[in-house]
Design a protein around this motif. Structure first.
Motif, PDB file in Angstrom:
ATOM      1  N   THR A  18       0.824  -1.207   0.000  1.00 47.49           N
ATOM      2  CA  THR A  18       0.000   0.000   0.000  1.00 47.49           C
ATOM      3  C   THR A  18       0.858   1.256   0.000  1.00 47.49           C
ATOM      4  OG1 THR A  18      -1.764  -1.182   1.164  1.00 47.49           O
ATOM      5  CG2 THR A  18      -1.860   1.206   1.189  1.00 47.49           C
ATOM      6  N   HIS A  27       0.720  10.040  -4.044  1.00 43.75           N
ATOM      7  CA  HIS A  27      -0.425  10.237  -3.146  1.00 43.75           C
ATOM      8  C   HIS A  27       0.022  10.928  -1.860  1.00 43.75           C
ATOM      9  CE1 HIS A  27      -4.166   9.209  -1.035  1.00 43.75           C
ATOM     10  NE2 HIS A  27      -4.652   8.888  -2.222  1.00 43.75           N
ATOM     11  N   GLN A  33      -4.311  13.432   1.152  1.00 43.70           N
ATOM     12  CA  GLN A  33      -3.608  12.296   0.579  1.00 43.70           C
ATOM     13  C   GLN A  33      -2.588  11.696   1.543  1.00 43.70           C
ATOM     14  OE1 GLN A  33      -2.095  13.951  -3.101  1.00 43.70           O
ATOM     15  NE2 GLN A  33      -3.800  13.056  -4.244  1.00 43.70           N
ATOM     16  N   PRO A  36      -3.732   8.200   4.626  1.00 42.31           N
ATOM     17  CA  PRO A  36      -3.421   6.762   4.683  1.00 42.31           C
ATOM     18  C   PRO A  36      -1.967   6.478   5.032  1.00 42.31           C
ATOM     19  CG  PRO A  36      -3.837   7.443   2.414  1.00 42.31           C
ATOM     20  CD  PRO A  36      -4.199   8.601   3.295  1.00 42.31           C
ATOM     21  N   GLY A  73     -10.249   4.691   5.561  1.00 44.14           N
ATOM     22  CA  GLY A  73     -10.525   3.963   4.329  1.00 44.14           C
ATOM     23  C   GLY A  73     -11.909   4.261   3.785  1.00 44.14           C
ATOM     24  N   GLY A  76     -11.832   7.728   2.460  1.00 43.99           N
ATOM     25  CA  GLY A  76     -11.121   7.739   1.187  1.00 43.99           C
ATOM     26  C   GLY A  76     -12.003   7.300   0.031  1.00 43.99           C
ATOM     27  N   HIS A  80     -12.788   9.617  -3.175  1.00 47.09           N
ATOM     28  CA  HIS A  80     -12.548   9.155  -4.539  1.00 47.09           C
ATOM     29  C   HIS A  80     -13.839   9.183  -5.362  1.00 47.09           C
ATOM     30  CE1 HIS A  80      -8.459   6.914  -4.229  1.00 47.09           C
ATOM     31  NE2 HIS A  80      -8.471   7.974  -3.434  1.00 47.09           N
ATOM     32  N   PRO A 114      -9.313   2.675  -1.480  1.00 43.52           N
ATOM     33  CA  PRO A 114      -9.100   2.997  -0.058  1.00 43.52           C
ATOM     34  C   PRO A 114      -9.622   1.936   0.913  1.00 43.52           C
ATOM     35  CG  PRO A 114      -9.852   4.937  -1.222  1.00 43.52           C
ATOM     36  CD  PRO A 114      -9.988   3.777  -2.170  1.00 43.52           C
TER      37      PRO A 114
END
Length: 135
Positions: A18, A27, A33, A36, A73, A76, A80, A114
């Motif tokens: 990841t 990212h 960004q 994560p 997640g 995210g 997105h 994510p």
């Protein structure tokens, strides 16, 4: 003992994969960004702490970090999908909402990527369950 090693190996592989993917995709250009990457860094530090020190404080901190990671997640995925939706809306302003939503899932940003943060959190929680059973 073998299951613990397998879970730690799965954790290591998804973590390295990841972070590498996020790096290759650049990212890290905005604060959102970096979420994560920061979550993964906190989880790695927590897992290392758990390997050597299994106090209540470390375990509870690890649980909290896992929760934040899982929520990041989900957030995210929202970011997105929203970015993909906005892009589709700009390209096709007359399209109906359902078409825009369905196109958002296959847009420029990988909408479901994510969720790997949720998987990472679940692997971490599995490790926590395993070490609690061994005591």
């Amino acid at each position: 003992m073998r299951l613990k090693r397998v879970i730690l190996l799965a954790f290591a592989l998804i973590t390295v994969g990841t972070v590498l993917e996020l790096y290759l995709l650049h990212h890290y250009e905005s604060i959102y960004q970096l979420i994560p990457i920061l979550c993964i860094a906190l989880i790695v530090v927590s897992v290392i702490a758990l390997v050597f020190l299994r106090t209540i404080f470390v375990k509870n901190s690890f649980k909290f970090i896992l929760l934040v990671t899982a929520l990041s997640g989900v957030y995210g995925v929202y970011l997105h999908l929203y970015a993909n939706y906005e892009f589709e809306l700009e390209i096709r302003p007359s399209a109906d909402t359902w078409d825009l939503i369905s196109e958002s899932f296959s847009g420029a940003l990988p909408a479901l990527a994510p969720f790997s943060m949720v998987v990472l959190a679940l692997i971490g929680y599995s490790y926590l369950i395993l070490i609690n059973q061994k005591q």
